[in-house]
Enzyme design. Structure first.
Site, PDB file in Angstrom:
ATOM      1  N   ALA A 179       0.842  -1.184   0.000  1.00  0.00           N
ATOM      2  CA  ALA A 179       0.000   0.000   0.000  1.00  0.00           C
ATOM      3  C   ALA A 179       0.883   1.243   0.000  1.00  0.00           C
ATOM      4  O   ALA A 179       2.100   1.166   0.175  1.00  0.00           O
ATOM      5  CB  ALA A 179      -0.931  -0.013   1.207  1.00  0.00           C
ATOM      6  N   GLU A 253      -4.431  -1.151 -14.026  1.00  0.00           N
ATOM      7  CA  GLU A 253      -5.463  -0.108 -14.015  1.00  0.00           C
ATOM      8  C   GLU A 253      -4.722   1.214 -13.899  1.00  0.00           C
ATOM      9  O   GLU A 253      -4.260   1.590 -12.822  1.00  0.00           O
ATOM     10  CB  GLU A 253      -6.436  -0.322 -12.851  1.00  0.00           C
ATOM     11  CG  GLU A 253      -7.769   0.387 -13.031  1.00  0.00           C
ATOM     12  CD  GLU A 253      -7.776   1.804 -12.468  1.00  0.00           C
ATOM     13  OE1 GLU A 253      -8.352   2.684 -13.135  1.00  0.00           O
ATOM     14  OE2 GLU A 253      -7.224   2.035 -11.391  1.00  0.00           O
ATOM     15  N   CYS A 287      -8.562   8.745 -11.140  1.00  0.00           N
ATOM     16  CA  CYS A 287      -8.115   8.429 -12.501  1.00  0.00           C
ATOM     17  C   CYS A 287      -9.247   8.536 -13.512  1.00  0.00           C
ATOM     18  O   CYS A 287      -8.998   8.760 -14.701  1.00  0.00           O
ATOM     19  CB  CYS A 287      -7.478   7.046 -12.547  1.00  0.00           C
ATOM     20  SG  CYS A 287      -8.516   5.723 -11.935  1.00  0.00           S
TER      21      CYS A 287
END
Length: 482
Positions: A179, A253, A287
């Site tokens: 993370a 992604e 995004c």
């Protein structure tokens, strides 16, 4: 354990144990609303990363052998714990990332629902029996791919980790997730829910560290079978290349620069309000955020006026303060990027209709900004802004608007506003994006896939397709009898 600021001290989670990094190195964590250092995140050594990968291999053997009904029950218990602790996890997220408390708490509640959805959908991941020759049983099996290495950014501190963890565990895989070092405590809180729900040791492993060192070590580790990444296009290219050199599949992604086309027959005021609400959510650090506003020339004046009105109604402040609707940017880097993009646009002839400045107060605050008269060569029209800047440009012909929308190498999200069914279908057919919304700017939903193409990546998260990357397809031909 908490720091003097009431912020929970982040730890890594390896092989079922909370731990520091092997060499004791840490990095500071900054509250973006105050620029105050609120804690320190431990950084992994190569030995820590090897230990996490080896734990994931052991955890995978246990987890994949567990009956799916039991696995699903554990995941539902984890989701219930996330929901129960949503207010406190949301507060932690606001302190370390900046978004408003309402946005943060809502994000946590949504990820709990995403976990429930994935867990249930895994029970429907069927194989099939194929008619074949007499005496032959021909089947197709769907099996977990194995230990996963996942890398996620800071803009959705709960959403991005949970997308990877929920899909991996629901499919029967284990995971090592790195993370963000800027928002570590939210990830720790989520992992703690899995621990308390009874996920076996080694199934979920959480690490932090220098990004390039962590990714290269984990991707090359022989037990890792899938690489999953959410982040920028340049980093995605590097990780995909590293995975490819190891002959490991990857799920990417990546970034976008989402166009909004407001057609001549749209309601300009409604389109402006809906687009502005999406633009300034999470301070534009999304995004899929709408970021290029192509408006028919007949509507440009009314659309711009309504958009400016919506921007000026945004309440910018500390995410913990009552009434705040937009918090600070996450870090100094994003603030500098906003200043650079705005200055470039103005230098090329743009007008700042509102905003366009850093707020005169501590913290990484930038005013919601609307730019008009933007030159086609302005950086803000080609470089993903990832912040609260909205360039509005007119068009005359829909062909030209579609060409402009599709001209960039991105293909993640796009939006269109029209009252014509025929025009809407044209937008659907011709806009090059993996995610398209017509007459709204809605976000991701658990039951449908999200993802892009072109430079915005490949693979899908969410929906039945969301488990595909985490499963392998095995053909089995069984000759019956002697």
């Amino acid at each position: 354990m908490t720091t003097d600021h009431g912020y929970p001290a982040p730890r890594m989670y390896i092989a079922g144990e909370w731990c520091e990094g092997g060499h004791g190195a840490t990095a500071p964590i900054v509250n973006p609303a105050t620029e105050e250092v609120i804690g320190a995140v431990p950084l992994a050594t190569p030995a820590d990363l090897d230990r996490a990968a080896e734990a994931a291999e052991a955890g995978f053997r246990v987890w994949r052998a567990m009956p799916i009904a039991r696995r699903t029950g554990i995941l539902h218990a984890a989701a219930d714990l996330v929901t129960e602790h949503a207010p406190e996890i949301g507060r932690v997220m606001t302190v370390e990332q900046g978004k408003s408390l309402a946005e943060a708490t809502g994000e946590v509640r949504r990820v709990a629902d995403a976990l429930r959805w994935h867990a249930d959908d895994a029970r429907r991941s069927y194989g099939r029996v194929i008619p074949s020759a007499p005496g032959t049983l021909l089947t197709v099996r769907r099996e977990p791919i194995g230990p996963v290495a996942a890398f996620v950014p800071w803009n959705f501190p709960a959403g991005s980790p949970m997308r990877k963890i929920s899909a991996a565990l629901s499919a029967g895989c284990s995971i090592v997730i790195k993370a963000s070092e800027e928002t570590p405590a939210t990830a720790c809180a989520l992992v703690r829910c899995f621990e308390q729900a009874g996920v076996p040791a080694g199934v979920v492993n959480l690490v932090f560290g220098e990004p390039a060192e962590v990714s290269s070590r984990l991707i090359a580790h022989p037990v890792i079978r899938l690489v999953a990444f959410t982040g920028s296009v340049p980093v995605g290219r590097l990780l995909a290349s590293d995975a490819g050199s190891e002959m490991k599949p990857s799920l990417m992604e990546l970034g976008g620069h989402a166009p909004v086309i407001v057609c001549a027959d749209a309601d300009p005021a409604l389109a402006a309000r809906r687009a502005a609400a999406a633009k300034f959510a999470n301070a534009g650090q999304v995004c899929t955020s709408p970021s290029r506003f192509l408006v028919h020339e007949s509507l440009i004046e009314e659309f711009t006026a309504e958009f400016v009105k919506a921007a000026e109604a945004v309440v910018v402040g500390d995410g913990l303060a009552e009434g705040t609707t937009m918090g600070p940017l996450a870090n100094e880097r994003r603030l500098a990027a906003m200043e650079r993009l705005t200055a470039d646009a103005v230098a090329r002839g743009a007008t700042v209709a509102t905003g366009g400045r850093r707020l005169d107060r501590p913290g990484y605050f930038y005013a919601p900004t609307v730019l008009t008269g933007v030159s086609a060569d302005a950086l803000v029209l080609t470089e993903e802004p990832f912040g609260p800047i909205a360039p509005i440009i007119p068009f005359t012909d829909l062909d030209d608007a579609l060409a402009t929308a599709n001209a960039l190498p991105y293909g993640l999200a796009a939006y269109g506003f029209t009252e014509s069914a025929a025009t809407a279908e044209r937008l659907v057919n011709e806009l090059q994006a993996g995610i398209l919304s017509v007459n709204h700017c809605g976000g991701s939903v658990h039951e449908a896939p999200s993802g892009g193409f072109k430079d915005s990546g490949y693979g899908r998260e969410g929906g039945p397709e969301g488990l595909d990357a985490y499963l392998v397809t095995k053909r089995v031909s069984h000759l019956l009898g002697s």
